[in-house]
Motif scaffolding. Structure first.
Motif, PDB file in Angstrom:
ATOM      1  N   ASP A 137       3.340   0.743   3.189  1.00  0.00           N
ATOM      2  CA  ASP A 137       2.878  -0.346   4.104  1.00  0.00           C
ATOM      3  C   ASP A 137       3.172   0.137   5.611  1.00  0.00           C
ATOM      4  O   ASP A 137       3.343  -0.556   6.467  1.00  0.00           O
ATOM      5  N   GLU A 166       0.296  -1.248   0.364  1.00  0.00           N
ATOM      6  CA  GLU A 166      -0.182   0.304   0.151  1.00  0.00           C
ATOM      7  C   GLU A 166       0.711   1.129   0.080  1.00  0.00           C
ATOM      8  O   GLU A 166       1.613   1.154   0.294  1.00  0.00           O
ATOM      9  N   ARG A 181      -3.057   0.649  -3.955  1.00  0.00           N
ATOM     10  CA  ARG A 181      -2.824  -1.021  -3.204  1.00  0.00           C
ATOM     11  C   ARG A 181      -2.194  -1.842  -4.420  1.00  0.00           C
ATOM     12  O   ARG A 181      -2.974  -1.595  -5.786  1.00  0.00           O
ATOM     13  N   ARG A 235      -4.129   6.419  -2.313  1.00  0.00           N
ATOM     14  CA  ARG A 235      -3.934   5.352  -1.242  1.00  0.00           C
ATOM     15  C   ARG A 235      -3.692   4.170  -2.900  1.00  0.00           C
ATOM     16  O   ARG A 235      -4.426   4.377  -3.182  1.00  0.00           O
TER      17      ARG A 235
END
Length: 261
Positions: free
Chosen positions: A42, A2, A260, A258
């Motif tokens: 992360d 992430e 991912r 964000r």
């Protein structure tokens, strides 16, 4: 992996608090505020701890308690506010390693208490590869000068990230250092829009951003599934920059986004 974009703006942000140009006015009316570029990976690896990044983390609903690795690309103040080391030291003795080129590491030393052992400062230079927990970090040369060396970072863990900020067109050896392995995310500066008279060889505008991404595609490390995101945006861009970057196969970064993989 992430990737949390804490900040996505240039040194003065976008809009600039000292400007009433059409670009700044429009972005202000839209409520789009970008602070100096900084990234959290992360929840553990923090890239470019600039002057507003810690507060941006809180605004994004996260803290920095679990950060054990910091990467500093260069010594300019919008990418490194070493006071975070002092503030962290007031409340935490957790181990922390800070990697960066010599000028950036030198700025950090005065912010550590004499005799402290929690924080380790490690000088790196272009071409180095280091391990930090689950992260393999490759140091890439930048076409930028910041009281000495500036660098970019490739980060490999569960996913792969290229952090390319600040830089002009690829420096000699940069593509070789990035390597042949595919990238999941590319965060690449796009500071000056059409103002290449300002960008010079130290920053990217729209045309040189496109050239840089094309070079990554030609090298086989960027494909249709790679998330290419423009960061370090300034008011020299037009408010329609999102559409223009979409035509290049890239997105516009916003503070708090964000990604991912």
């Amino acid at each position: 992996m992430e990737v949390l974009l804490l900040g996505t703006g240039s040194a003065d942000g976008w809009p600039s608090p000292f400007c009433r140009c059409a670009s700044c006015t429009t972005m202000g009316e839209r409520g789009e505020l970008r602070t100096p570029t900084s990234v959290l990976v992360d929840g553990r690896l923090w890239i470019d701890p600039g002057p507003e990044a810690a507060r941006q983390a809180l605004r994004a609903g996260v803290d920095l308690v679990d950060v054990d690795t910091v990467l500093v690309s260069h010594a300019h103040s919008d990418h490194l506010d070493p006071a975070f080391l002092l503030h962290r030291g007031w409340v935490s003795e957790r181990p922390l390693t800070v990697f960066g080129p010599a000028p950036a590491i030198a700025r950090c030393r005065d912010w550590l208490a004499p005799g402290q052992t929690a924080v380790r400062l490690v000088e790196v230079t272009a071409g180095d590869t280091v391990e930090a927990g689950p992260f393999r970090i490759t140091v890439v040369p930048a076409a930028h000068e910041a009281l000495g060396e500036a660098v970019l970072f490739r980060v490999d863990a569960a996913g792969s990230l290229l952090y390319g900020c600040d830089t002009g067109p690829w420096a000699p050896g940069a593509l070789e250092a990035i390597g042949a392995r595919r990238l999941d995310v590319v965060l690449l500066e796009q500071t000056f829009g059409d103002r290449l008279d300002l960008a010079g060889e130290r920053h990217l505008g729209l045309a040189t951003f496109a050239d840089a991404v094309d070079a990554l595609r030609s090298a086989g490390v960027v494909d249709a599934a790679t998330q290419v995101v423009a960061v370090h945006l300034s008011h020299h861009n037009d408010p329609d920059v999102e559409q223009r970057l979409a035509a290049l196969g890239a997105a516009v970064g916003r503070d708090g986004d964000r990604l991912r993989v």
